[in-house]
Design an enzyme around this catalytic site. Structure first.
Site, PDB file in Angstrom:
ATOM      1  N   TRP A   1      -9.834  -3.384  -4.995  1.00  0.00           N
ATOM      2  CA  TRP A   1     -10.541  -2.206  -5.517  1.00  0.00           C
ATOM      3  C   TRP A   1      -9.495  -1.274  -6.108  1.00  0.00           C
ATOM      4  O   TRP A   1      -8.460  -1.033  -5.479  1.00  0.00           O
ATOM      5  CB  TRP A   1     -11.321  -1.464  -4.419  1.00  0.00           C
ATOM      6  CG  TRP A   1     -11.820  -0.160  -4.946  1.00  0.00           C
ATOM      7  CD1 TRP A   1     -12.858   0.033  -5.810  1.00  0.00           C
ATOM      8  CD2 TRP A   1     -11.237   1.138  -4.725  1.00  0.00           C
ATOM      9  NE1 TRP A   1     -12.965   1.376  -6.123  1.00  0.00           N
ATOM     10  CE2 TRP A   1     -11.980   2.067  -5.478  1.00  0.00           C
ATOM     11  CE3 TRP A   1     -10.156   1.603  -3.966  1.00  0.00           C
ATOM     12  CZ2 TRP A   1     -11.695   3.434  -5.493  1.00  0.00           C
ATOM     13  CZ3 TRP A   1      -9.862   2.967  -3.986  1.00  0.00           C
ATOM     14  CH2 TRP A   1     -10.636   3.857  -4.735  1.00  0.00           C
TER      15      TRP A   1
ATOM     16  N   ASP B   1     -17.139  -0.991   5.512  1.00  0.00           N
ATOM     17  CA  ASP B   1     -16.293  -0.047   4.788  1.00  0.00           C
ATOM     18  C   ASP B   1     -16.862   1.359   4.904  1.00  0.00           C
ATOM     19  O   ASP B   1     -17.719   1.750   4.133  1.00  0.00           O
ATOM     20  CB  ASP B   1     -16.147  -0.461   3.314  1.00  0.00           C
ATOM     21  CG  ASP B   1     -15.152   0.442   2.596  1.00  0.00           C
ATOM     22  OD1 ASP B   1     -14.403   1.164   3.277  1.00  0.00           O
ATOM     23  OD2 ASP B   1     -15.125   0.430   1.348  1.00  0.00           O
TER      24      ASP B   1
ATOM     25  N   ASP C   1     -21.053  10.916  -0.904  1.00  0.00           N
ATOM     26  CA  ASP C   1     -20.137  10.082  -0.126  1.00  0.00           C
ATOM     27  C   ASP C   1     -20.660   8.659   0.002  1.00  0.00           C
ATOM     28  O   ASP C   1     -21.824   8.444   0.334  1.00  0.00           O
ATOM     29  CB  ASP C   1     -19.945  10.690   1.267  1.00  0.00           C
ATOM     30  CG  ASP C   1     -19.029   9.828   2.126  1.00  0.00           C
ATOM     31  OD1 ASP C   1     -18.001   9.366   1.588  1.00  0.00           O
ATOM     32  OD2 ASP C   1     -19.334   9.593   3.302  1.00  0.00           O
TER      33      ASP C   1
ATOM     34  N   LYS D   1     -17.414   0.027  -8.700  1.00  0.00           N
ATOM     35  CA  LYS D   1     -17.845   1.337  -8.201  1.00  0.00           C
ATOM     36  C   LYS D   1     -18.546   2.078  -9.327  1.00  0.00           C
ATOM     37  O   LYS D   1     -18.247   1.863 -10.504  1.00  0.00           O
ATOM     38  CB  LYS D   1     -16.616   2.111  -7.715  1.00  0.00           C
ATOM     39  CG  LYS D   1     -16.956   3.306  -6.851  1.00  0.00           C
ATOM     40  CD  LYS D   1     -15.713   3.824  -6.133  1.00  0.00           C
ATOM     41  CE  LYS D   1     -16.082   5.008  -5.254  1.00  0.00           C
ATOM     42  NZ  LYS D   1     -14.972   5.481  -4.437  1.00  0.00           N
TER      43      LYS D   1
ATOM     44  N   GLU E   1     -14.002  -5.477  -6.511  1.00  0.00           N
ATOM     45  CA  GLU E   1     -15.030  -4.507  -6.082  1.00  0.00           C
ATOM     46  C   GLU E   1     -15.285  -3.430  -7.135  1.00  0.00           C
ATOM     47  O   GLU E   1     -14.380  -2.710  -7.539  1.00  0.00           O
ATOM     48  CB  GLU E   1     -14.567  -3.844  -4.773  1.00  0.00           C
ATOM     49  CG  GLU E   1     -15.535  -2.793  -4.247  1.00  0.00           C
ATOM     50  CD  GLU E   1     -15.044  -2.129  -2.952  1.00  0.00           C
ATOM     51  OE1 GLU E   1     -13.904  -2.415  -2.527  1.00  0.00           O
ATOM     52  OE2 GLU E   1     -15.806  -1.334  -2.378  1.00  0.00           O
TER      53      GLU E   1
ATOM     54  N   ASP F   1     -20.191  -2.993  -2.658  1.00  0.00           N
ATOM     55  CA  ASP F   1     -20.145  -1.989  -1.595  1.00  0.00           C
ATOM     56  C   ASP F   1     -21.475  -1.248  -1.651  1.00  0.00           C
ATOM     57  O   ASP F   1     -21.894  -0.767  -2.706  1.00  0.00           O
ATOM     58  CB  ASP F   1     -18.958  -1.047  -1.866  1.00  0.00           C
ATOM     59  CG  ASP F   1     -18.758  -0.002  -0.785  1.00  0.00           C
ATOM     60  OD1 ASP F   1     -19.739   0.671  -0.418  1.00  0.00           O
ATOM     61  OD2 ASP F   1     -17.613   0.160  -0.321  1.00  0.00           O
TER      62      ASP F   1
ATOM     63  N   HIS G   1     -19.373  -4.955   1.224  1.00  0.00           N
ATOM     64  CA  HIS G   1     -18.843  -3.817   1.960  1.00  0.00           C
ATOM     65  C   HIS G   1     -20.034  -3.082   2.529  1.00  0.00           C
ATOM     66  O   HIS G   1     -20.752  -2.382   1.823  1.00  0.00           O
ATOM     67  CB  HIS G   1     -18.001  -2.920   1.048  1.00  0.00           C
ATOM     68  CG  HIS G   1     -16.568  -3.315   1.011  1.00  0.00           C
ATOM     69  ND1 HIS G   1     -15.587  -2.582   0.410  1.00  0.00           N
ATOM     70  CD2 HIS G   1     -15.955  -4.402   1.570  1.00  0.00           C
ATOM     71  CE1 HIS G   1     -14.417  -3.190   0.581  1.00  0.00           C
ATOM     72  NE2 HIS G   1     -14.617  -4.297   1.266  1.00  0.00           N
TER      73      HIS G   1
ATOM     74  N   HIS H   1     -21.710   2.004  -3.536  1.00  0.00           N
ATOM     75  CA  HIS H   1     -21.158   2.086  -4.890  1.00  0.00           C
ATOM     76  C   HIS H   1     -22.171   1.924  -6.014  1.00  0.00           C
ATOM     77  O   HIS H   1     -21.811   1.551  -7.120  1.00  0.00           O
ATOM     78  CB  HIS H   1     -20.057   1.041  -5.057  1.00  0.00           C
ATOM     79  CG  HIS H   1     -18.797   1.396  -4.333  1.00  0.00           C
ATOM     80  ND1 HIS H   1     -17.604   0.755  -4.546  1.00  0.00           N
ATOM     81  CD2 HIS H   1     -18.536   2.341  -3.397  1.00  0.00           C
ATOM     82  CE1 HIS H   1     -16.671   1.276  -3.760  1.00  0.00           C
ATOM     83  NE2 HIS H   1     -17.222   2.238  -3.053  1.00  0.00           N
TER      84      HIS H   1
ATOM     85  N   ASP I   1     -19.310   6.442   2.079  1.00  0.00           N
ATOM     86  CA  ASP I   1     -18.675   5.811   3.236  1.00  0.00           C
ATOM     87  C   ASP I   1     -19.073   6.393   4.585  1.00  0.00           C
ATOM     88  O   ASP I   1     -18.218   6.640   5.427  1.00  0.00           O
ATOM     89  CB  ASP I   1     -17.148   5.892   3.081  1.00  0.00           C
ATOM     90  CG  ASP I   1     -16.686   5.190   1.812  1.00  0.00           C
ATOM     91  OD1 ASP I   1     -16.753   3.960   1.772  1.00  0.00           O
ATOM     92  OD2 ASP I   1     -16.282   5.879   0.856  1.00  0.00           O
TER      93      ASP I   1
HETATM   94  C1  RNT Z   1     -13.406   2.676  -2.317  1.00  0.00           C
HETATM   95  C2  RNT Z   1     -13.741   1.270  -1.937  1.00  0.00           C
HETATM   96  C3  RNT Z   1     -12.690   0.555  -1.156  1.00  0.00           C
HETATM   97  C4  RNT Z   1     -12.058   1.418  -0.093  1.00  0.00           C
HETATM   98  C5  RNT Z   1     -11.101   0.688   0.817  1.00  0.00           C
HETATM   99  C6  RNT Z   1     -10.263   1.634   1.609  1.00  0.00           C
HETATM  100  O1  RNT Z   1     -14.459   3.337  -2.866  1.00  0.00           O
HETATM  101  O2  RNT Z   1     -14.955   1.223  -1.270  1.00  0.00           O
HETATM  102  O3  RNT Z   1     -13.219  -0.610  -0.639  1.00  0.00           O
HETATM  103  O4  RNT Z   1     -13.024   2.040   0.698  1.00  0.00           O
HETATM  104  O5  RNT Z   1     -10.364  -0.184   0.090  1.00  0.00           O
HETATM  105 ZN    ZN Z   2     -15.620  -0.639  -0.415  1.00  0.00          ZN
END
Ligand code: RNT
Ligand code: ZN
Length: 421
Positions: free
Chosen positions: A187, A328, A296, A230, A228, A261, A288, A264, A298
């Protein structure tokens, strides 16, 4: 165990599922074979152990100041061991390049080797864990412009190409040593806060960098590669070079894994729906597992509809064998060890629910045009005695089947975490 706990017995619950054509034993066996990769970065707020003196950057942010962050590899491993002892099944640990045991030695990203990761590999071997790996293309002076592999300057791109090449080597080292395939995920933070008139040029450069990096092939048993995408990050709101379309096509055309993810994508987009659309074209998927809340991406994973749909679609698409699960999220506002356990238990519960779906029965109704029956059964499934099946799985895996694990985390907080300054 209290009487109350025994009052949720396994056999009658399994019988209920069996009447709907669901083989509970086979679901439990399948669940046992699935491993979830525990993200090391939840334990220390994505700081790592480098001595390059850099703050977290790249458009990701950790909020909260709960005491007890792991400050060195020993503490981080101890915390993960604690978390793993409360999660049923055999799992994996996901490392980032910034987590090597550099022992105070300044090792720049383009100089990284497997040596500072030898202790991680030994630890994983002793604990029967697999390891996954990630190149770190943020929290570094050469990423401060917001661009890395797509940077305008060749020297900057070459620096990062070298880093990722070396990280894939480290991943292959883990795979070989542990005899468990390592997934290396890439990523990058590349993107811009405001409009750019060079969308194409950045993507052309990223494409060239990727093709240079992945020129080297590794034995599939040792290393699998994923990329990955986003939608946006902090400071990359207007443009992200590695968008979904870009990596989707890249992964499909180069036969790599695509990493999706859950945080994302646009909030109304369903990652669950993408599973069956993408699987026919890529080598496999890395998911993820995360939870987006407002800006956010995460938050700690919980057993919500998004997670349930995602797991259901993997199982319905018969995609479990080609799907790698990694968590993640990073939350520094609550007990960090407990956060891992909440997320992993939720992930496994969602998967178990998916494996317990009476899919044949539902498909038959669908084939007969019985839309009412299909919807009604899907609703009824929600109140079946799932808890008793989950508790049985936990018991068989020798982890707490109930909420008693919360007390263990509280005790760990008192005896270990609160002693860290
Ligand atoms: C960032 C990505 C990535 C990170 C990690 C720390 O938006 O999701 O995967 O969270 O690599
Ligand atoms: Zn991620």
């Amino acid at each position: 165990m209290s009487k109350r706990k025994d009052a949720a017995p396994f056999a009658p619950a399994a019988e209920w599922y069996a009447e709907l054509g669901v083989d509970v034993e086979s679901a439990l066996r399948r669940l046992e074979g699935v491993s979830v990769s525990l993200q090391c970065w939840q334990g220390d707020d994505v700081r790592g152990f480098e001595t390059l003196g850099e703050e977290l950057s790249g458009g990701i942010a950790v909020t909260g100041d709960h005491p007890g962050r792991a400050r060195n590899p020993e503490e981080l491993r101890r915390d993960m061991e604690k978390a793993l002892s409360l999660i049923p099944g055999n799992h994996r640990v996901n490392l980032h390049a910034m987590y090597g045991e550099f022992k105070g030695k300044k090792t720049d990203r383009n100089e990284i080797t497997s040596e500072p990761f030898a202790s991680w590999a030994d630890w994983a071997e002793q604990n029967g864990l697999g390891l996954d790996f990630n190149a770190t293309l943020f929290s570094h002076e050469k990423a401060s412009s917001g661009f890395t592999l797509s940077h305008r300057e060749t020297a900057v791109r070459d620096f990062w190409i070298e880093h990722v090449r070396r990280c894939r080597e480290i991943g292959a080292f883990f795979g070989r040593k542990l005899k468990k395939t390592c997934v290396h995920n890439l990523w990058i933070p590349d993107g811009s806060k405001d409009e750019t008139v060079s969308r194409s040029a950045y993507r052309q450069r990223l494409l060239q960098s990727l093709d240079a990096i992945y020129e080297t092939e590794f034995e599939e048993n040792f290393l699998l590669d994923s990329v990955e995408c986003k939608l946006f990050g902090l400071g990359s709101e207007a443009y992200v070079v590695g968008s979904h379309e870009f990596y989707l096509v890249w992964a499909a055309s180069r036969r790599h894994l695509l990493c999706m993810d859950m945080g994302h994508f646009h909030p109304t987009e369903s990652v669950a729906d993408k599973i069956s659309a993408v699987l026919p074209f890529v080598k496999g998927l890395l998911l993820h597992v995360s939870r987006g809340v407002r800006w956010d991406s995460d938050h700690v994973v919980i057993l919500n509809d998004d997670l349930r749909h995602l797991m259901a679609e993997i199982v319905r698409a018969d995609g479990l064998a080609r799907t790698h699960l990694a968590m993640d999220f990073f939350d520094a506002s609550i007990n960090r060890v407990g956060a891992w356990v909440i997320g992993a238990r939720a992930t496994l519960k969602a998967l178990l629910l998916a494996l317990l779906e009476p899919v044949e029965c539902l498909r038959e109704m669908e084939a007969n045009g019985d839309g009412f029956g299909r919807l009604a059964l899907l609703e009824e499934m929600k109140s079946l005695p799932f808890g008793a099946i989950w508790a049985e799985f936990c018991k068989r895996m020798n982890v707490p089947p109930d909420e008693s694990w919360i007390r263990e985390i509280h005790a760990y907080e008192r005896t270990v975490l609160s002693k860290r300054s």
